[in-house]
Design an enzyme around this catalytic site. Structure first.
Site, mmCIF file in Angstrom:
data_model
loop_
_atom_site.group_PDB
_atom_site.id
_atom_site.type_symbol
_atom_site.label_atom_id
_atom_site.label_comp_id
_atom_site.label_asym_id
_atom_site.label_seq_id
_atom_site.Cartn_x
_atom_site.Cartn_y
_atom_site.Cartn_z
ATOM 1 N N TYR A 1 0.804 -1.230 0.000
ATOM 2 C CA TYR A 1 0.000 0.000 0.000
ATOM 3 C C TYR A 1 0.835 1.277 0.000
ATOM 4 O O TYR A 1 0.273 2.373 -0.013
ATOM 5 C CB TYR A 1 -0.957 0.000 1.202
ATOM 6 N N ASN B 1 -13.171 3.947 -2.029
ATOM 7 C CA ASN B 1 -12.285 2.804 -1.828
ATOM 8 C C ASN B 1 -12.924 1.991 -0.705
ATOM 9 O O ASN B 1 -12.733 2.285 0.471
ATOM 10 C CB ASN B 1 -10.881 3.262 -1.420
ATOM 11 N N ASP C 1 -26.111 -2.135 -2.375
ATOM 12 C CA ASP C 1 -27.485 -1.614 -2.407
ATOM 13 C C ASP C 1 -27.484 -0.099 -2.264
ATOM 14 O O ASP C 1 -28.199 0.600 -2.982
ATOM 15 C CB ASP C 1 -28.319 -2.253 -1.276
ATOM 16 N N HIS D 1 -8.995 1.402 -5.937
ATOM 17 C CA HIS D 1 -8.112 0.629 -5.061
ATOM 18 C C HIS D 1 -6.684 1.085 -5.294
ATOM 19 O O HIS D 1 -6.259 1.271 -6.444
ATOM 20 C CB HIS D 1 -8.223 -0.873 -5.348
ATOM 21 N N ILE D 2 -5.964 1.236 -4.229
ATOM 22 C CA ILE D 2 -4.568 1.683 -4.320
ATOM 23 C C ILE D 2 -3.727 0.595 -4.998
ATOM 24 O O ILE D 2 -2.908 0.882 -5.869
ATOM 25 C CB ILE D 2 -4.052 1.998 -2.906
ATOM 26 N N SER D 3 -3.941 -0.634 -4.584
ATOM 27 C CA SER D 3 -3.187 -1.752 -5.170
ATOM 28 C C SER D 3 -3.961 -2.319 -6.367
ATOM 29 O O SER D 3 -5.148 -2.050 -6.539
ATOM 30 C CB SER D 3 -2.991 -2.853 -4.115
HETATM 31 O O1 CA2 Z 1 -5.666 -1.409 -2.593
HETATM 32 C C1 CA2 Z 1 -6.639 -0.978 -1.981
HETATM 33 O O2 CA2 Z 1 -6.899 0.226 -1.932
HETATM 34 C C2 CA2 Z 1 -7.545 -1.940 -1.197
HETATM 35 O O3 CA2 Z 1 -8.888 -1.468 -1.285
HETATM 36 C C3 CA2 Z 1 -7.084 -1.941 0.248
HETATM 37 C C4 CA2 Z 1 -7.811 -2.979 1.104
HETATM 38 C C5 CA2 Z 1 -7.775 -4.356 0.486
HETATM 39 O O4 CA2 Z 1 -8.600 -5.232 1.228
HETATM 40 C C6 CA2 Z 1 -8.237 -4.315 -0.942
HETATM 41 O O5 CA2 Z 1 -8.034 -5.601 -1.485
HETATM 42 C C7 CA2 Z 1 -7.465 -3.312 -1.784
HETATM 43 C C8 CA2 Z 1 -7.185 -3.113 2.466
HETATM 44 C C9 CA2 Z 1 -7.011 -1.843 3.194
HETATM 45 C C10 CA2 Z 1 -6.186 -2.140 4.387
HETATM 46 O O6 CA2 Z 1 -5.460 -1.010 4.711
HETATM 47 C C11 CA2 Z 1 -4.277 -1.199 5.305
HETATM 48 C C12 CA2 Z 1 -3.603 -0.048 5.606
HETATM 49 C C13 CA2 Z 1 -2.380 -0.123 6.195
HETATM 50 C C14 CA2 Z 1 -1.843 -1.337 6.477
HETATM 51 C C15 CA2 Z 1 -2.525 -2.489 6.171
HETATM 52 C C16 CA2 Z 1 -3.757 -2.423 5.576
#
Ligand code: CA2
Length: 161
Positions: free
Chosen positions: A24, A75, A88, A101-103
């Protein structure tokens, strides 16, 4: 017309920049918000920016957006893979919705690959890191036909389909 944007961030995104930087990155959510506010000023848009770890709070924001926003950028984080209630709520909102999504979720493990909320979105951006928020804002305001005339033409004009 001045576009009114709402950006919503789901669970755990308040911890951005502090854990799992290999996935991330190291940018905090506060830094992303600052970048979004600078982008809103450039686009002549207003911006509401929220993060919540609670599904119901996000849903309340989406309901409020029906009155207060022209487009939603969301997001949904982990709720992307679980939340029928978010789907919904998004379906009730009338304007453009950009899921972000960031990733690159498509390059992730099986658990993080299939966003069910994407089907309720107008468009999906993933894998661009924090820049995805800027790209989503530009795309949302373009969708609303509200980009400032001062922006160069290639940024304003849609490519013919
Ligand atoms: O890539 C993204 O923006 C996600 O939405 C981030 C989610 C993940 O479940 C999606 O697959 C992709 C997770 C967010 C968790 O955020 C964290 C922040 C810091 C450290 C660990 C997790």
């Amino acid at each position: 017309m001045s576009a009114r944007l709402m950006i919503l961030n789901g669970p755990n995104l308040n911890l951005l920049g502090t854990r799992e930087p290999h996935i991330y990155g190291t940018t905090t959510l506060a830094a992303i918000e600052a970048r979004c506010r600078d982008t809103a000023a450039l686009l002549g848009a207003s911006l509401a920016f929220h993060q919540s770890n609670h599904e119901g709070v996000l849903i309340d924001h989406i309901h409020a957006a029906r009155e207060s926003a022209d487009a939603i950028i969301i997001n949904p984080a982990g709720f992307s893979f679980t939340s029928i209630s978010l789907i919904d709520a998004l379906k009730i909102f009338g304007g453009p919705i950009i899921e972000l999504h960031i990733s690159n979720i498509h390059a992730r493990d099986e658990l993080h690959r299939h966003s069910i909320t994407s089907g309720a979105a107008t468009a999906v951006i993933c894998g661009l890191g924090p820049y995805g928020y800027v790209a989503a804002m530009l795309a949302a305001v373009q969708r609303l036909g509200a980009l400032p005339a001062a922006l160069p033409a290639p940024l304003r004009e849609p490519v013919a389909s």
